[in-house]
Each structure stands twice: as structure tokens, then as C-alpha cells.
Write an enzyme that holds these catalytic residues in place. Structure first.
Site, PDB file in Angstrom:
ATOM      1  N   ASP A   1       0.860  -1.173   0.000  1.00 32.22           N
ATOM      2  CA  ASP A   1       0.000   0.000   0.000  1.00 32.22           C
ATOM      3  C   ASP A   1       0.907   1.237   0.000  1.00 32.22           C
ATOM      4  O   ASP A   1       1.674   1.447   0.944  1.00 32.22           O
ATOM      5  CB  ASP A   1      -0.862  -0.051   1.270  1.00 32.22           C
ATOM      6  CG  ASP A   1      -1.773   1.140   1.433  1.00 32.22           C
ATOM      7  OD1 ASP A   1      -1.609   2.153   0.716  1.00 32.22           O
ATOM      8  OD2 ASP A   1      -2.655   1.071   2.304  1.00 32.22           O
ATOM      9  N   ILE A   2       0.799   2.052  -1.026  1.00 31.99           N
ATOM     10  CA  ILE A   2       1.726   3.182  -1.189  1.00 31.99           C
ATOM     11  C   ILE A   2       1.545   4.243  -0.098  1.00 31.99           C
ATOM     12  O   ILE A   2       2.469   5.007   0.163  1.00 31.99           O
ATOM     13  CB  ILE A   2       1.609   3.789  -2.617  1.00 31.99           C
ATOM     14  CG1 ILE A   2       2.871   4.577  -2.973  1.00 31.99           C
ATOM     15  CG2 ILE A   2       0.349   4.638  -2.757  1.00 31.99           C
ATOM     16  CD1 ILE A   2       3.019   4.890  -4.434  1.00 31.99           C
TER      17      ILE A   2
ATOM     18  N   ASN B   1      -6.294  12.421 -11.177  1.00 33.64           N
ATOM     19  CA  ASN B   1      -7.009  12.779 -12.406  1.00 33.64           C
ATOM     20  C   ASN B   1      -6.761  14.260 -12.659  1.00 33.64           C
ATOM     21  O   ASN B   1      -6.143  14.935 -11.834  1.00 33.64           O
ATOM     22  CB  ASN B   1      -8.501  12.427 -12.318  1.00 33.64           C
ATOM     23  CG  ASN B   1      -9.172  13.107 -11.147  1.00 33.64           C
ATOM     24  OD1 ASN B   1      -9.047  14.329 -10.967  1.00 33.64           O
ATOM     25  ND2 ASN B   1      -9.871  12.354 -10.321  1.00 33.64           N
TER      26      ASN B   1
ATOM     27  N   GLY C   1      -9.666   4.586  -6.295  1.00 31.96           N
ATOM     28  CA  GLY C   1      -8.398   3.875  -6.406  1.00 31.96           C
ATOM     29  C   GLY C   1      -7.328   4.444  -5.490  1.00 31.96           C
ATOM     30  O   GLY C   1      -7.600   4.831  -4.343  1.00 31.96           O
ATOM     31  N   VAL C   2      -6.120   4.514  -6.012  1.00 34.26           N
ATOM     32  CA  VAL C   2      -4.987   4.944  -5.197  1.00 34.26           C
ATOM     33  C   VAL C   2      -5.132   6.419  -4.801  1.00 34.26           C
ATOM     34  O   VAL C   2      -4.722   6.827  -3.708  1.00 34.26           O
ATOM     35  CB  VAL C   2      -3.655   4.648  -5.942  1.00 34.26           C
ATOM     36  CG1 VAL C   2      -3.441   5.528  -7.144  1.00 34.26           C
ATOM     37  CG2 VAL C   2      -2.484   4.727  -4.972  1.00 34.26           C
ATOM     38  N   ASP C   3      -5.740   7.204  -5.663  1.00 34.07           N
ATOM     39  CA  ASP C   3      -5.985   8.629  -5.382  1.00 34.07           C
ATOM     40  C   ASP C   3      -6.837   8.789  -4.119  1.00 34.07           C
ATOM     41  O   ASP C   3      -6.496   9.559  -3.206  1.00 34.07           O
ATOM     42  CB  ASP C   3      -6.698   9.229  -6.607  1.00 34.07           C
ATOM     43  CG  ASP C   3      -6.710  10.745  -6.627  1.00 34.07           C
ATOM     44  OD1 ASP C   3      -6.117  11.356  -5.733  1.00 34.07           O
ATOM     45  OD2 ASP C   3      -7.320  11.305  -7.556  1.00 34.07           O
TER      46      ASP C   3
ATOM     47  N   SER D   1      -2.208   4.514 -14.318  1.00 35.98           N
ATOM     48  CA  SER D   1      -3.122   4.291 -15.462  1.00 35.98           C
ATOM     49  C   SER D   1      -3.603   2.851 -15.672  1.00 35.98           C
ATOM     50  O   SER D   1      -4.413   2.618 -16.567  1.00 35.98           O
ATOM     51  CB  SER D   1      -2.528   4.800 -16.793  1.00 35.98           C
ATOM     52  OG  SER D   1      -2.550   6.209 -16.851  1.00 35.98           O
TER      53      SER D   1
ATOM     54  N   VAL E   1      -8.488   2.030 -13.170  1.00 30.80           N
ATOM     55  CA  VAL E   1      -9.690   2.548 -13.836  1.00 30.80           C
ATOM     56  C   VAL E   1      -9.366   3.072 -15.245  1.00 30.80           C
ATOM     57  O   VAL E   1     -10.204   3.007 -16.147  1.00 30.80           O
ATOM     58  CB  VAL E   1     -10.322   3.663 -12.963  1.00 30.80           C
ATOM     59  CG1 VAL E   1     -11.418   4.400 -13.708  1.00 30.80           C
ATOM     60  CG2 VAL E   1     -10.879   3.071 -11.686  1.00 30.80           C
TER      61      VAL E   1
HETATM   62  P1  ADP Z   1      -5.668   4.999 -12.748  1.00 28.20           P
HETATM   63  O1  ADP Z   1      -6.913   5.849 -12.756  1.00 28.20           O
HETATM   64  O2  ADP Z   1      -4.414   5.809 -13.061  1.00 28.20           O
HETATM   65  O3  ADP Z   1      -5.803   3.769 -13.568  1.00 28.20           O
HETATM   66  P2  ADP Z   1      -6.159   3.547 -10.227  1.00 28.20           P
HETATM   67  O4  ADP Z   1      -6.063   4.117  -8.861  1.00 28.20           O
HETATM   68  O5  ADP Z   1      -7.500   3.123 -10.727  1.00 28.20           O
HETATM   69  O6  ADP Z   1      -5.467   4.633 -11.191  1.00 28.20           O
HETATM   70  O7  ADP Z   1      -5.183   2.311 -10.342  1.00 28.20           O
HETATM   71  C1  ADP Z   1      -3.779   2.398 -10.443  1.00 28.20           C
HETATM   72  C2  ADP Z   1      -3.140   1.253  -9.680  1.00 28.20           C
HETATM   73  O8  ADP Z   1      -3.088   1.595  -8.275  1.00 28.20           O
HETATM   74  C3  ADP Z   1      -3.909  -0.083  -9.752  1.00 28.20           C
HETATM   75  O9  ADP Z   1      -2.947  -1.139  -9.923  1.00 28.20           O
HETATM   76  C4  ADP Z   1      -4.554  -0.170  -8.358  1.00 28.20           C
HETATM   77  O10 ADP Z   1      -4.767  -1.522  -7.958  1.00 28.20           O
HETATM   78  C5  ADP Z   1      -3.467   0.466  -7.517  1.00 28.20           C
HETATM   79  N1  ADP Z   1      -3.809   0.887  -6.156  1.00 28.20           N
HETATM   80  C6  ADP Z   1      -5.011   1.131  -5.582  1.00 28.20           C
HETATM   81  N2  ADP Z   1      -4.847   1.485  -4.286  1.00 28.20           N
HETATM   82  C7  ADP Z   1      -3.508   1.463  -4.026  1.00 28.20           C
HETATM   83  C8  ADP Z   1      -2.690   1.706  -2.878  1.00 28.20           C
HETATM   84  N3  ADP Z   1      -3.217   2.066  -1.699  1.00 28.20           N
HETATM   85  N4  ADP Z   1      -1.338   1.561  -2.991  1.00 28.20           N
HETATM   86  C9  ADP Z   1      -0.776   1.205  -4.173  1.00 28.20           C
HETATM   87  N5  ADP Z   1      -1.485   0.972  -5.297  1.00 28.20           N
HETATM   88  C10 ADP Z   1      -2.827   1.088  -5.217  1.00 28.20           C
END
Ligand code: ADP
Length: 167
Positions: A10-11, A24, A32-34, A117, A120
Site C-alpha cells: 500500500d503506497i 485525475n 483507487g490509489v488517489d 493508469s 480505472v
Molecule cells: P488509474 O486511474 O491511473 O488507472 P487507479 O487508482 O484506478 O489509477 O489504479 C492504479 C493502480 O493503483 C492499480 O494497480 C490499483 O490496484 C493500484 N492501487 C489502488 N490502491 C492502491 C494503494 N493504496 N497503494 C498502491 N497501489 C494502489
């Protein structure tokens, strides 16, 4: 020695000088990660991002890390995948390169990226991993502050793709 590493995790939990957010173009948070980064950093991040008035795809903006263990958060909107003929490869490389430039300009030694990327935004995973690793390695050859870049992958399939790309 300068290098790219891959870990699964988890980042929001990693202790580095800067983490990168797959944002975005509004920079006002999302899923997601955002979403995870905004929840962990706290509401002050939202207020800091509001001041930018958005960010074009492939560019990057830097804020404090607020409640995160990371000192900085670098926000970059990666490209939405539209089939591959809309400049997606170049835009993804721009996201990595412009994020690293900001890290370098702010004296960061250690930087962590999520898989930009490939959630989603549906960028094909193996293709994204290859672009990410190539762009990071190119950057590391000329960087003077940035020494250690970690891809923080949220699931084993993603981690495997980046490990393959490193070989
Ligand atoms: P994008 O819109 O750029 O595709 P997403 O957040 O949907 O971004 O996904 C990008 C990557 O981040 C995916 O592999 C997702 O599983 C991952 N991700 C989601 N939450 C976390 C987190 N807490 N730490 C690291 N990676 C994450």
C-alpha cells in the site's frame, strides 16, 4: 547504486521522500490509489490541491505529504487508455518523467510510484510496466538526488508485470 525496485503493498504506508499519486486532471481526489492517498493524508491535502486548478495529463504537481509518512506527494494524471493511438504511451512516459523531475528538483532521494493508469484508466498492464521501467531507468542515469525508485504494486499480478519488465 541507482535502481528500480518492485514491492507489493500500500503506497500510503511507505516511508520515502516522495510518493506519486495516480491522480485525475482535476487533482481533486477520486477512487483507487488517489482516494486512498487523500484519506490517509487528510483534508489538508484537498485544500492544497485545490490551489492548482487542475493539471494536464502527463504533467505533475507537488504537495506536502501531510499525514503520510512520505515528505511529499507528487500528483500526476496518467492517460486514459483509448486503444493506443491517442498518444497514450508518450503521455504515460511523461507522467513518470515529470514526476521524477519534480522529485529531483525537491532534493528527493527515494521515490515510490503506483502502477499509473492500469486501474480505472485501463492502460494494458505489461505495456505500462515496460514504459514505466524504461522511463525510470533513463531518468536515473542522469539524476543526482533521486537514487532509489520503488514501484509499489497493490496486487500480485501487477507486481509480476513490473518484475518482468525489469529483467
Ligand atoms: P488509474 O486511474 O491511473 O488507472 P487507479 O487508482 O484506478 O489509477 O489504479 C492504479 C493502480 O493503483 C492499480 O494497480 C490499483 O490496484 C493500484 N492501487 C489502488 N490502491 C492502491 C494503494 N493504496 N497503494 C498502491 N497501489 C494502489
Amino acid at each position: 547504486m541507482n535502481s528500480v525496485k518492485v514491492i507489493e503493498g500500500d503506497i500510503t504506508k511507505v516511508q520515502v521522500d516522495a510518493i506519486v499519486n495516480a491522480a485525475n486532471t482535476t487533482l481533486m481526489g477520486g477512487g483507487g490509489v488517489d482516494g486512498a492517498i487523500h484519506r490517509a493524508a487528510g483534508p489538508a491535502l484537498y485544500a492544497a490541491c485545490e490551489k492548482f486548478g487542475g493539471c494536464p495529463t502527463g504533467e505533475a504537481r507537488i504537495t506536502s505529504g501531510f499525514n503520510l509518512p512520505a515528505r511529499y506527494i507528487i500528483h500526476t494524471p496518467g492517460p486514459v487508455w483509448h486503444g493506443g493511438n491517442h498518444g497514450e504511451d508518450q503521455l504515460l512516459a511523461n507522467s513518470y518523467r515529470n514526476s521524477l523531475k519534480l522529485a529531483e528538483a525537491n532534493g528527493c532521494r527515494t521515490v515510490a510510484f503506483p502502477s499509473i493508469s492500469t486501474g480505472v484508466y485501463s492502460f494494458p498492464l505489461d505495456r505500462a510496466a515496460e514504459i514505466a521501467v524504461r522511463t525510470i531507468n533513463e531518468f536515473l542515469q542522469t539524476a543526482s538526488h533521486v537514487e532509489e525508485v520503488t514501484m509499489v504494486c497493490f496486487d500480485p499480478v501487477t507486481a509480476k508485470a513490473y518484475r518482468n519488465a525489469i529483467r
